[in-house]
Design a protein around this motif. Structure first.
Motif, mmCIF file in Angstrom:
data_model
loop_
_atom_site.group_PDB
_atom_site.id
_atom_site.type_symbol
_atom_site.label_atom_id
_atom_site.label_comp_id
_atom_site.label_asym_id
_atom_site.label_seq_id
_atom_site.Cartn_x
_atom_site.Cartn_y
_atom_site.Cartn_z
ATOM 1 N N HIS A 1 0.831 -1.202 0.000
ATOM 2 C CA HIS A 1 0.000 0.000 0.000
ATOM 3 C C HIS A 1 0.867 1.254 0.000
ATOM 4 O O HIS A 1 0.575 2.234 -0.689
ATOM 5 N N VAL A 2 1.924 1.215 0.788
ATOM 6 C CA VAL A 2 2.838 2.366 0.851
ATOM 7 C C VAL A 2 3.467 2.594 -0.514
ATOM 8 O O VAL A 2 3.528 3.710 -1.024
ATOM 9 N N LEU A 3 3.911 1.487 -1.137
ATOM 10 C CA LEU A 3 4.518 1.605 -2.466
ATOM 11 C C LEU A 3 3.509 2.139 -3.471
ATOM 12 O O LEU A 3 3.837 2.936 -4.346
ATOM 13 N N GLU A 4 2.266 1.678 -3.342
ATOM 14 C CA GLU A 4 1.230 2.165 -4.258
ATOM 15 C C GLU A 4 1.015 3.658 -4.059
ATOM 16 O O GLU A 4 0.818 4.405 -5.000
ATOM 17 N N GLY A 5 1.069 4.116 -2.787
ATOM 18 C CA GLY A 5 0.904 5.529 -2.506
ATOM 19 C C GLY A 5 2.005 6.357 -3.138
ATOM 20 O O GLY A 5 1.754 7.352 -3.810
ATOM 21 N N TYR A 6 3.262 5.912 -2.926
ATOM 22 C CA TYR A 6 4.371 6.637 -3.542
ATOM 23 C C TYR A 6 4.318 6.540 -5.063
ATOM 24 O O TYR A 6 4.723 7.460 -5.774
ATOM 25 N N GLY A 7 3.792 5.416 -5.553
ATOM 26 C CA GLY A 7 3.702 5.223 -6.995
ATOM 27 C C GLY A 7 2.745 6.208 -7.645
ATOM 28 O O GLY A 7 2.854 6.514 -8.826
ATOM 29 N N THR A 8 1.741 6.687 -6.904
ATOM 30 C CA THR A 8 0.804 7.658 -7.465
ATOM 31 C C THR A 8 1.366 9.076 -7.404
ATOM 32 O O THR A 8 0.697 10.006 -7.839
ATOM 33 N N GLY A 9 2.561 9.272 -6.853
ATOM 34 C CA GLY A 9 3.178 10.596 -6.834
ATOM 35 C C GLY A 9 3.160 11.267 -5.484
ATOM 36 O O GLY A 9 3.462 12.454 -5.377
ATOM 37 N N ALA A 10 2.816 10.536 -4.400
ATOM 38 C CA ALA A 10 2.794 11.143 -3.081
ATOM 39 C C ALA A 10 4.216 11.454 -2.610
ATOM 40 O O ALA A 10 5.172 10.771 -2.976
ATOM 41 N N VAL A 11 4.322 12.510 -1.783
ATOM 42 C CA VAL A 11 5.624 12.849 -1.215
ATOM 43 C C VAL A 11 5.800 12.255 0.170
ATOM 44 O O VAL A 11 6.920 12.211 0.687
ATOM 45 N N ASP A 12 4.704 11.828 0.798
ATOM 46 C CA ASP A 12 4.819 11.199 2.113
ATOM 47 C C ASP A 12 3.600 10.324 2.366
ATOM 48 O O ASP A 12 2.556 10.488 1.722
ATOM 49 N N TYR A 13 3.715 9.384 3.298
ATOM 50 C CA TYR A 13 2.669 8.385 3.565
ATOM 51 C C TYR A 13 2.660 8.170 5.073
ATOM 52 O O TYR A 13 3.591 7.574 5.621
ATOM 53 N N LEU A 14 1.640 8.740 5.762
ATOM 54 C CA LEU A 14 1.591 8.697 7.213
ATOM 55 C C LEU A 14 0.414 7.848 7.678
ATOM 56 O O LEU A 14 -0.635 7.817 7.032
ATOM 57 N N HIS A 15 0.589 7.155 8.795
ATOM 58 C CA HIS A 15 -0.458 6.301 9.344
ATOM 59 C C HIS A 15 -1.135 6.992 10.532
ATOM 60 O O HIS A 15 -0.501 7.708 11.316
ATOM 61 N N LYS A 16 -2.461 6.785 10.601
ATOM 62 C CA LYS A 16 -3.217 7.324 11.717
ATOM 63 C C LYS A 16 -3.091 6.390 12.913
ATOM 64 O O LYS A 16 -3.043 5.159 12.722
ATOM 65 N N PRO A 17 -3.092 6.926 14.165
ATOM 66 C CA PRO A 17 -3.109 8.363 14.482
ATOM 67 C C PRO A 17 -1.759 9.019 14.184
ATOM 68 O O PRO A 17 -0.714 8.435 14.420
ATOM 69 N N VAL A 18 -1.803 10.235 13.656
ATOM 70 C CA VAL A 18 -0.590 10.923 13.224
ATOM 71 C C VAL A 18 -0.015 11.738 14.389
ATOM 72 O O VAL A 18 -0.745 12.376 15.149
ATOM 73 N N ASN A 19 1.305 11.717 14.486
ATOM 74 C CA ASN A 19 1.983 12.559 15.471
ATOM 75 C C ASN A 19 1.833 14.010 15.039
ATOM 76 O O ASN A 19 2.307 14.401 13.957
ATOM 77 N N PRO A 20 1.160 14.869 15.821
ATOM 78 C CA PRO A 20 0.910 16.255 15.399
ATOM 79 C C PRO A 20 2.203 17.011 15.082
ATOM 80 O O PRO A 20 2.259 17.770 14.111
ATOM 81 N N ALA A 21 3.238 16.784 15.895
ATOM 82 C CA ALA A 21 4.487 17.519 15.674
ATOM 83 C C ALA A 21 5.102 17.151 14.332
ATOM 84 O O ALA A 21 5.585 18.002 13.587
ATOM 85 N N ILE A 22 5.055 15.846 14.003
ATOM 86 C CA ILE A 22 5.617 15.401 12.714
ATOM 87 C C ILE A 22 4.820 15.996 11.569
ATOM 88 O O ILE A 22 5.383 16.496 10.583
ATOM 89 N N LEU A 23 3.480 15.926 11.676
ATOM 90 C CA LEU A 23 2.649 16.458 10.601
ATOM 91 C C LEU A 23 2.901 17.953 10.419
ATOM 92 O O LEU A 23 3.051 18.435 9.293
#
Length: 817
Positions: free
Chosen positions: A121-143
């Motif tokens: 799934h991550v590879l598919e996300g990057y394959g569509t042109g995404a610059v990042d792929y984050l999983h929920k719940p997301v760390n607010p500071a990182i986001l």
């Protein structure tokens, strides 16, 4: 977030002739950064707004992929934060569409997901042109950190665009600078020296390249930007001319007489401004610039030289080209969209429409643009409500309406629309029109069909039921409940297991699950318990019902009572055993009959041959001693022997017809009839016979047996027309009225005919309608013909009139394609 403006001047002095200083590039206000957040769950959008709360950001919410696409058409975004799992269109699919559009292909995408956490799934996300792929719940500071990076990149991009504005302002600065320089040359005062100092500072720090030349166009001064732009250091005072720089026009031709603009300025004193050319650098590269020439004058107004400026417009060119591409892309999107698009002004007047909508409604552009949108809507309260909601800034999604076409027909449509505001002013709406007329008709037809189906299903003798794609049964017909005595609540889902025989349940359930897994039709037999507690056997079948994309949307099944059939099959199996025994016995009997037929044929032929042989000997050896009566008697004996031989042959042929196998194929009946006729014509040489054989269609049958049919029927026609001076025989065909799969052939003659009251005797063995002395024959031919035609699944019949001819017709199957 707004930025403070930097003061325009820092030296604290300004004479009445000194031009106003220009604010540097960093003084422009960028405004908040646009960030698009997409999630079908409003709670998730609220969380993102809380995490990214920053006065420098402007967060735009989108609850679906369609809303996101609308927002991307309307505005420019620095970043897209996208949920993957959404109804209708997934985040992956939306990202693919965004990357395919030139205008949005460079928008950074960060995927957020709580479900798609596998590597693929991550590879598919990057394959569509995404610059990042984050999983929920997301760390607010990182986001926040990641968003800040892209916000900063976008701010820098906006700063570059601001530089274009700065270049335009620089041209104005140059004009003011030229006026200042001319003033300073004429003043020759202390103010001139101060002004010259300021000029020198401005000259050196100017963002454009500057060359100062004398009256002969020889370079006297230049600034550092000139060296950077030109690509080499000029040599002042050594006949180094401004014309030494190669200047190319926008059409890539060398500017003729590169010094000519400078010469004209030095001659007339009239400035030459904003000449767009390209500088060819020593390394061969070219830089697009705007060139300005202005004369320098002395105290008496004489021309003492000139100043030349080169403003680098490469970045402006890039921005303009990008802007032009964006406008072209938007125009292409509007004109070539597969759905109808139109813009409506605040007064309800249609401003713009694409061809798709015109084709949908049947109007031409002149009939549609410039008219009030309400003229085309059937339900006026609906369109008024739509216009009021849009005027209030509301975005419409999937709003149903009805539009009248040019031909008077009414289309059911869904409208998606929003309003473009500039400085709080209503500019126009942007509306997407999607035709759902066929869908509504299909839904209505589906509802009607569903009602008809359920009414029909409730009245059939079988049980009927439907299940969802997972096998959950949600409907049974009335017959099911009458037989099982169950209720709707009991039978929902997998409740049917309650009425299955426990010895068969596991097998049936497993086979049903396998059918669900592979999506193939299901069939099985098993006993079901009735209301009285007894079990009966049923044949069950289920078919998957698929949509236009081939996906299973439901299963339809039936249960057919086969209890009596199973009992009958058991009885039939017993009968089959007895029939096999009888068949063997019959085969043995047939074998014996064949032997008997051969024996009878041989035993009967032997005395006939003896009679014929001795009668010949008697006639040949003693004919001279016999009188006429004796010769007549011998002739009768020989003729009777021959007829007896023919009768034996016909009887054997008739008996064999029921036992012979048949070889079916396509038979050319015209050829077959001609073969039989040609053989008979040789036997009737000398007779005047008018024989017509039409263009007969082919049939399906045994060629050998069908030729025997033609031979017998034609032989009769030849025989019963022998007393005519000119015999007329016609062979033809006609369509079969009783069956479209059969064809009828006929043989018609002008012979002696027959009385129709005896027609029932025609096809019997040894049945004759004429005296044997008048017409020879055994009386078996038509019986043979009838048996052959019947074995082909057809029938034969005759029609006649005494002394007016006869017609015999027979039907057989048509030839298969």
């Amino acid at each position: 977030m707004n930025m403070d403006t930097i003061p325009a001047s820092t030296d604290g002095q300004q004479s009445q002739h000194h031009p106003a200083a220009m604010a540097p590039a960093y003084a422009f206000h960028g405004g908040p950064i646009n960030i698009l957040i997409v999630d079908d769950d409003p709670k998730n959008l609220t969380v993102l707004e809380t995490v990214l709360d920053n006065p420098g950001y402007r967060l735009v919410r989108a609850g679906s992929a369609d809303q996101a696409l609308l927002a991307l058409v309307e505005e420019e975004f620095a970043l897209l934060i996208l949920d993957i799992r959404m109804p209708g269109m997934t985040g992956f699919e939306l990202a693919q569409l965004i990357k395919e559009r030139k205008k949005t292909s460079r928008v950074p995408i960060i995927f957020l997901t709580a479900y798609y956490n596998e590597d693929q799934h991550v590879l598919e996300g990057y394959g569509t042109g995404a610059v990042d792929y984050l999983h929920k719940p997301v760390n607010p500071a990182i986001l926040r950190s990641k968003v800040a990076v892209f916000a900063e990149l976008h701010s820098k991009s906006r700063a570059l665009r601001a530089e274009v504005t700065e270049h335009r302002q620089t041209a104005e600065q140059l004009r003011e600078l030229n006026e200042t320089l001319e003033q300073r040359v004429t003043e020759r005062t202390e103010a001139l020296r101060l002004s010259e100092e300021r000029y020198r500072m401005l000259f050196e720090t100017a963002p454009m390249a500057l060359f100062v030349c004398d009256r002969n166009a020889v370079i006297q001064h230049y600034n550092r930007r000139a060296v950077e732009l030109w690509g080499r250091e000029p040599i002042c005072g050594v006949e180094q001319h401004c014309g030494s720089v190669k200047l190319w026009l926008p059409d890539h031709t060398l500017l003729p007489h590169a010094l000519s603009p400078m010469v004209e300025v030095l001659r007339t004193g009239i400035p030459a401004t904003n000449i767009e050319v390209s500088i060819e650098r020593p390394d061969g590269s070219c830089v697009p610039v705007l060139v300005n020439f202005a004369a320098l004058k002395g105290a008496q107004g004489e021309i003492t030289g000139a100043i030349t400026s080169f403003i680098d417009i490469a970045e402006r060119k890039r921005v303009e080209e990008a802007l032009s591409r964006s406008e072209r892309n938007l125009s292409d999107f509007f004109d070539n969209a597969s759905v109808g698009l139109h813009w409506v002004g605040p007064d309800g007047i249609i401003l713009k429409v694409n061809q798709t909508e015109l084709d949908l409604l049947g109007y031409n552009r002149e009939e549609y643009v410039g008219r009030h949108i309400a003229e085309f809507h059937v339900d006026q309260p609906v369109i008024q409500d739509i216009l009021e909601r849009l005027a209030g800034g509301e975005t419409l999604r999937e709003c149903p309406a009805r539009i009248r076409c040019k031909d008077g027909s009414i289309l059911d449509v869904l409208i998606n629309s929003n309003v473009l505001f500039e400085d709080g002013k209503f500019i126009h709406t942007r509306c997407f029109t999607r035709d759902i007329t066929d869908r509504k008709r299909a839904e209505e037809a589906l509802r009607e069909n569903e009602e008809r189906f359920r009414t029909l299903a409730d009245n059939v003798s079988q049980f009927a039921w439907t299940a969802d794609p997972t096998g959950w049964i949600f409907w049974y017909n009335r017959r099911w409940y009458e037989y099982t005595g169950t209720t709707f609540e009991e039978m929902q889902g997998w409740g049917w297991e309650k009425v299955h025989h426990p010895d068969h349940l596991d097998r049936v359930a497993e086979k049903w699950r396998q059918a669900l897994a592979i999506g193939e039709p299901w069939e099985d037999t098993f006993p079901l318990r009735g209301l009285d507690g007894t079990y009966r056997w049923f044949l069950s079948r289920a078919l998957p019902i698929r949509d236009a994309e081939g996906r299973i949307v439901r299963w339809f099944g039936t249960n057919t009572d086969i209890n009596e059939l199973r009992e009958t099959q058991a009885t039939l199996r017993e009968s089959e055993g007895r029939l096999r025994e009888q068949g063997l016995a019959l085969a043995e009997t047939n074998k014996e009959l064949e032997g008997f037929s051969y024996s009878v044929s041989h035993d009967l032929r032997a005395p006939l041959r003896t009679i014929d042989a001795f009668s010949r000997i008697l006639e040949e050896d003693h004919g001279a001693h016999l009188n006429a009566e004796a010769h007549r008697c011998l002739t009768i004996v020989r003729k009777a022997a021959a007829q007896a031989g023919e009768l034996i042959d016909d009887l054997l042929e008739f008996s064999r017809l029921g036992r012979q196998g048949m070889n079916f194929s396509s038979v050319e009946m015209a050829d077959l009839a001609r073969e039989a006729a040609d053989a008979l014509m040789t036997m009737h040489d000398g007779r005047q016979i008018d024989l017509i054989i039409g263009d007969l269609p082919s049939c399906q049958g045994d060629r050998r047996l069908l030729k025997l049919v033609w031979t017998n029927l034609l032989m009769n026609a030849f025989k019963y027309t022998k007393y005519r001076n000119e015999a007329k025989i016609e062979v033809g065909w006609m369509p079969n009225d009783a069956s479209a799969e059969a064809v009828t052939y006929y043989i018609k003659d002008n012979g002696v005919g027959f009385d129709m009251k005896y027609v029932h005797k025609l096809f019997g063995v040894f049945q004759r309608l004429h005296q044997k002395e008048d017409f020879d024959g055994t009386g078996v031919g038509l019986a043979i013909v009838q048996r052959i035609v019947q074995r082909h699944g057809g029938r034969i019949w005759g029609e006649g009139k005494v002394d007016s001819g006869a017609t015999f017709s027979f039907s057989v199957p048509k030839a298969t394609a």
